[in-house]
Design an enzyme around this catalytic site. Structure first.
Site, PDB file in Angstrom:
ATOM      1  N   HIS A 113     -48.611  12.139  22.360  1.00  0.00           N
ATOM      2  CA  HIS A 113     -48.035  11.762  23.659  1.00  0.00           C
ATOM      3  C   HIS A 113     -48.906  12.234  24.834  1.00  0.00           C
ATOM      4  CE1 HIS A 113     -44.034  10.453  22.066  1.00  0.00           C
ATOM      5  NE2 HIS A 113     -44.310  11.336  21.127  1.00  0.00           N
ATOM      6  N   ASN A 186     -37.577   8.682  22.188  1.00  0.00           N
ATOM      7  CA  ASN A 186     -38.583   7.625  22.075  1.00  0.00           C
ATOM      8  C   ASN A 186     -37.977   6.278  22.441  1.00  0.00           C
ATOM      9  OD1 ASN A 186     -40.805   9.126  21.304  1.00  0.00           O
ATOM     10  ND2 ASN A 186     -40.517   8.803  19.114  1.00  0.00           N
ATOM     11  N   TYR A 400     -42.371  22.430  19.889  1.00  0.00           N
ATOM     12  CA  TYR A 400     -42.691  22.086  21.287  1.00  0.00           C
ATOM     13  C   TYR A 400     -43.057  23.305  22.123  1.00  0.00           C
ATOM     14  CZ  TYR A 400     -41.117  17.368  20.294  1.00  0.00           C
ATOM     15  OH  TYR A 400     -41.014  16.119  19.756  1.00  0.00           O
TER      16      TYR A 400
HETATM   17 FE1  HDD Z   1     -42.501  15.040  19.336  1.00  0.00          FE
HETATM   18  C1  HDD Z   1     -44.299  15.608  22.141  1.00  0.00           C
HETATM   19  C2  HDD Z   1     -40.710  12.587  20.952  1.00  0.00           C
HETATM   20  C3  HDD Z   1     -40.864  14.279  16.396  1.00  0.00           C
HETATM   21  C4  HDD Z   1     -43.919  17.701  17.880  1.00  0.00           C
HETATM   22  N1  HDD Z   1     -42.514  14.245  21.169  1.00  0.00           N
HETATM   23  C5  HDD Z   1     -43.341  14.614  22.204  1.00  0.00           C
HETATM   24  C6  HDD Z   1     -43.038  13.836  23.359  1.00  0.00           C
HETATM   25  C7  HDD Z   1     -42.035  12.981  23.026  1.00  0.00           C
HETATM   26  C8  HDD Z   1     -41.703  13.246  21.646  1.00  0.00           C
HETATM   27  C9  HDD Z   1     -41.376  11.954  23.918  1.00  0.00           C
HETATM   28  C10 HDD Z   1     -43.749  13.939  24.703  1.00  0.00           C
HETATM   29  C11 HDD Z   1     -42.983  14.804  25.662  1.00  0.00           C
HETATM   30  C12 HDD Z   1     -43.684  14.834  26.992  1.00  0.00           C
HETATM   31  O1  HDD Z   1     -43.678  13.802  27.666  1.00  0.00           O
HETATM   32  O2  HDD Z   1     -44.240  15.879  27.310  1.00  0.00           O
HETATM   33  N2  HDD Z   1     -41.138  13.647  18.756  1.00  0.00           N
HETATM   34  C13 HDD Z   1     -40.458  12.812  19.603  1.00  0.00           C
HETATM   35  C14 HDD Z   1     -39.385  12.172  18.855  1.00  0.00           C
HETATM   36  C15 HDD Z   1     -39.451  12.630  17.587  1.00  0.00           C
HETATM   37  C16 HDD Z   1     -40.535  13.569  17.527  1.00  0.00           C
HETATM   38  C17 HDD Z   1     -38.395  11.194  19.445  1.00  0.00           C
HETATM   39  C18 HDD Z   1     -38.566  12.301  16.420  1.00  0.00           C
HETATM   40  C19 HDD Z   1     -37.262  12.269  16.505  1.00  0.00           C
HETATM   41  N3  HDD Z   1     -42.435  15.809  17.465  1.00  0.00           N
HETATM   42  C20 HDD Z   1     -41.680  15.378  16.408  1.00  0.00           C
HETATM   43  C21 HDD Z   1     -41.834  16.297  15.298  1.00  0.00           C
HETATM   44  C22 HDD Z   1     -42.687  17.280  15.720  1.00  0.00           C
HETATM   45  C23 HDD Z   1     -43.054  16.953  17.074  1.00  0.00           C
HETATM   46  C24 HDD Z   1     -41.150  16.161  13.952  1.00  0.00           C
HETATM   47  C25 HDD Z   1     -43.205  18.488  14.991  1.00  0.00           C
HETATM   48  C26 HDD Z   1     -42.572  19.119  14.081  1.00  0.00           C
HETATM   49  N4  HDD Z   1     -43.928  16.347  19.885  1.00  0.00           N
HETATM   50  C27 HDD Z   1     -44.335  17.387  19.123  1.00  0.00           C
HETATM   51  C28 HDD Z   1     -45.343  18.267  19.805  1.00  0.00           C
HETATM   52  C29 HDD Z   1     -45.425  17.625  21.227  1.00  0.00           C
HETATM   53  C30 HDD Z   1     -44.518  16.422  21.091  1.00  0.00           C
HETATM   54  C31 HDD Z   1     -46.603  18.453  19.080  1.00  0.00           C
HETATM   55  C32 HDD Z   1     -46.804  17.320  21.779  1.00  0.00           C
HETATM   56  C33 HDD Z   1     -46.817  17.832  23.186  1.00  0.00           C
HETATM   57  C34 HDD Z   1     -45.587  18.568  23.332  1.00  0.00           C
HETATM   58  O3  HDD Z   1     -44.852  18.490  22.168  1.00  0.00           O
HETATM   59  O4  HDD Z   1     -45.241  19.179  24.304  1.00  0.00           O
HETATM   60  O5  HDD Z   1     -44.884  19.551  19.845  1.00  0.00           O
END
Ligand code: HDD
Length: 737
Positions: A113, A186, A400
């Protein structure tokens, strides 16, 4: 060198640009032409969050340039050096600070993202949900609280184009009176995996390949499809991504979903399961795949600009907020596990109850400070909400804040202005990188030095401390997953059956395109095999595009059981099955040249304005265009603003204008391209002669509209409500562009 008190080094260098006049004062002259941002004006009611941010906003207008230590600077143009040609000096603290700060401007981008855009706004409660939740902003109709939303793509880097085929992030931070509550959702209601432990594998597979770091912003490559083909649980989300949902028209026309199931908890400590939904008031709409790919080159910031421009124009994007509440009895009758994030709950079985609305009415002042530094986390919950046992959600609650401590440089990222709650923060956490607060008193608990403050607050119906909803659990410690997570084909089938014929066709093309980019044939074959387990016709169509023939056994795979008995699908899952879509906020390219009929132009512009549609006047050149009885201004050239950036194209007639446009290749390209992408293309008066110069000579259809200005624009508005001229699909396949 100028060391005087009146003129500075910059004065000397800009004097010729300003006609050589004495320059004093100078900075404000240079910036005074910058128009103020409309969205930042006081016409928008300031929220609590906006007032809080005021303390951190820095206005530079009229201020002297200083170092970070507040020392005024007399020369920001030349490095301090020996003589005119000698080496630079280390004592030049200003140059060293300036370069060192610049060298550190970039921070790690989000690991997924990374590419996104944000906006401020507010949430308004429609009806009290007191019976199911203590959530403070769902108690009284009319209550408003501030929000910040960030939309994003998942796969690409920070500078990748907006219109790639991908899931979109839809993350909302509610600044509630009981602390920050984030819904990190999402644009697609399901996810690729069921357990958070697989997330790094999934992301490694979808991101650009490790050896050469391609492709950017795309899932059309071997490692992604290799993973998918070996991981049938991902199929449902892939179905959504390959459909029109993977290429939204705009952030404003996307739905949003929490994906994970949460709990709502009321003041009696009773809990129900819930999924959160956002419904765009602007309607749902998507791009055409060919168009989306062209936009990546023509305007890689297409969605970012669309969001920004609509807010600046006062056409504030709005999303209604809905809840799908699942009682224990519902859970039993659904026939699938609501804790499995690869499953959605059909809206025709459990309707979405609309409980409020979010309005995005203010663009950020500084992209980095706000949109880049905002930190969302599914673990940011407040009284009235709790986690479900969804294993994906459980892992997300860790990931996160962990990534944010890395990305934003330590544990104090919650003190960055955009991340601060609008309520006071008191705890015993201390120090670390970039601590902004000067906290007085003891830093431990219990303490008798300060009366044991800050103290715990017991849970209460309102304003109490957060406590986790109590739940009886028992079980063996193991790494098993529930057998209720084992079925993977019924829900993709439900989705496919729910689509209109043209949506189905677009999805088939999406699969064919992506798998066509996959080099390894055994990966393509494995995906086709999975498709055959969902729908034979779909599998046959995609297989044919890859020169694969289905075996008899593949053709006879058992048909998956219908979800909740829905043999014909669920209309809510389609973008277009519910009829007309709202068109306020859409854009039309209105093409003119010198001599264009002024009356026709006026009629078209006024009619579009009434519908809140932006008319972009474009012509062979930008600037003043002489119409039949006056002038108009072309904001862009026909070449600079192609049809892919508009929802429809209108050619305004006029003897001289039509004569010019008939021999203008860009104009004819715009016509053909707009037609190819199923857009209304209209000809007012004798502009129809331009049509007759193309392969479409004499052609008419619902969206190829010819006539006087009033008739054309009326018909145009009706066709725009259908979003595209879908019936044109078979014909455009035979056209080159
Ligand atoms: Fe995630 C970012 C949505 C599963 C780990 N995720 C991130 C963002 C969104 C989502 C919208 C961007 C937020 C922003 O604008 O800063 N992610 C989802 C949805 C998921 C999902 C709807 C399933 C239901 N994500 C998911 C899992 C993991 C992560 C299973 C890890 C175990 N997501 C992350 C992250 C991020 C992230 C790596 C990257 C940047 C951040 O968090 O701040 O931790």
């Amino acid at each position: 060198m100028n060391t005087g008190t009146k003129k500075t080094a910059l004065d000397d260098s800009i004097a010729p640009l300003l006609g050589g006049a004495a320059v004093e004062p100078h900075y404000s002259d240079l910036i005074s032409h910058v128009p103020p941002s409309k969205s930042a004006n006081s016409s928008v009611q300031a929220t609590e969050k906006s007032k809080q941010l005021d303390h951190f906003r820095v206005e530079n207008a009229g201020q002297p340039l200083t170092t970070s230590h507040g020392v005024k600077i007399a020369n920001n143009q030349q490095t301090l050096r020996v003589g005119e040609t000698g080496p630079a000096l280390m004592e030049d603290f200003h140059a060293i600070e300036k370069l060192a700060a610049f060298d550190r401007e970039r921070i790690p981008e989000r690991v997924v993202h990374a590419r996104g855009s944000g906006a401020h706004g507010y949430f308004e409660c429609y009806k009290s949900m007191k019976h199911v939740t203590k959530l403070s902003f769902l108690q009284n109709p009319g209550d408003k609280i501030p929000v910040f939303v960030r939309f994003s793509t998942v796969q690409g880097f920070r500078g990748s184009p907006d219109t790639v085929r991908d899931v979109r992030g839809f993350a909302t931070k509610f600044y509630t009176e009981e602390g920050n509550f984030d819904i990190v959702g999402n644009s697609i209601p399901v996810f690729f995996i069921q357990d958070a432990i697989k997330f790094p594998d999934f992301v490694h597979a979808v991101k650009p390949e490790p050896h050469n770091e391609v492709p950017q912003g795309q899932s059309a490559h071997d490692t992604f499809w290799d993973f998918i083909s070996l991981q049938p649980e991902s199929l449902h989300t892939v179905f959504w991504a390959m459909s029109d949902r993977g290429i939204p028209r705009s952030y404003r026309t996307m739905e949003g979903f929490s994906v994970n199931t949460y709990k709502l908890v009321n003041d009696q400590d009773k809990a129900v399961h819930v999924k959160f939904h956002w419904k765009p008031v602007q309607g749902k709409a998507s791009l055409i795949w060919d168009e989306a790919q062209l936009i990546t080159g023509r305007d890689p910031d297409f969605h970012r600009k669309d969001l920004w421009d609509s807010i600046e124009a006062g056409l504030f994007p709005q999303f209604e907020f809905g809840v799908q509440i699942v009682t224990e009895e519902d859970e039993r009758r659904l026939g699938f596990d609501i804790l499995d994030a690869t499953k959605l709950i059909p809206e025709s079985v459990i309707p979405v109850e609309i409980v409020g609305k979010m309005t995005l009415n203010r663009n950020p002042d500084n992209f980095f400070a706000e949109t880049e530094q905002i930190a969302f986390c599914p673990a940011n919950i407040v009284p009235g909400v709790d986690f479900s046992n969804d294993p994906l959600l459980q892992g997300r609650t860790f990931s996160y804040t962990d990534t944010q401590r890395h990305r934003l440089g330590g544990p104090n990222f919650t003190e960055i202005p955009i991340n601060r709650p609008v309520v006071p923060v008191h705890h015993h956490q201390r120090d670390g990188m970039h601590q902004m607060n000067i906290v007085k008193g003891p830093n431990y608990e219990p303490n008798s030095m300060a009366g044991n403050w800050p103290r715990e607050t017991p849970p209460k119906p309102h304003g109490g401390g957060f406590h986790s909803h109590a739940m009886m659990l028992a079980g063996m410690k193991n790494r098993h997953h529930s057998p209720s997570f084992d079925e993977h084909f019924s829900q993709p089938r439900l989705y496919y059956l729910s689509l209109t014929d043209f949506e189905k066709e677009n999805m088939r093309s999406g699969f064919s395109f992506e798998l066509g980019k996959v080099q390894k044939t055994h990966i393509r074959q494995r995906v086709v095999d999975l498709l055959a387990r969902v729908d034979t016709d779909l599998a046959i169509a995609v297989a044919a595009s890859l020169s694969i023939e289905l075996t008899d056994s593949q053709k006879n795979y058992p048909v998956p059981d219908p979800v909740c008995g829905l043999t014909k699908g669920d209309p809510a899952l389609s973008l277009y099955s519910s009829g007309d879509v709202p068109i306020a906020g859409r854009r039309v390219n209105v093409i003119v040249s010198d001599g264009a009929c002024a009356d026709s132009l006026k009629t078209v512009e006024e009619a579009l304005k009434k519908e809140h549609i932006t008319a972009d006047i474009i012509a062979p050149r930008v600037g003043t265009i002489h119409t039949s009885s006056g002038t108009t201004t072309a904001s862009d050239s026909i070449c600079g603003r192609p049809s892919v950036l508009a929802d429809a194209v209108v050619f305004i007639g006029g003897d001289q204008s039509t004569k010019t446009l008939k021999v203008n290749g860009d104009a004819k390209h715009q016509l053909m391209e707009g037609f190819k992408h199923l857009k209304p293309v209209c000809f007012v008066g004798n502009a129809v002669e331009i049509l007759d110069e193309t392969d479409l000579k004499g052609k008419r259809d619902e969206g190829l509209i010819v006539g006087d200005a009033a008739t054309v624009v009326e018909q145009l508005i009706n066709v725009m409500k259908k979003h595209r001229v879908w019936d044109r699909t078979p014909l455009v396949k035979t056209l080159p562009a």
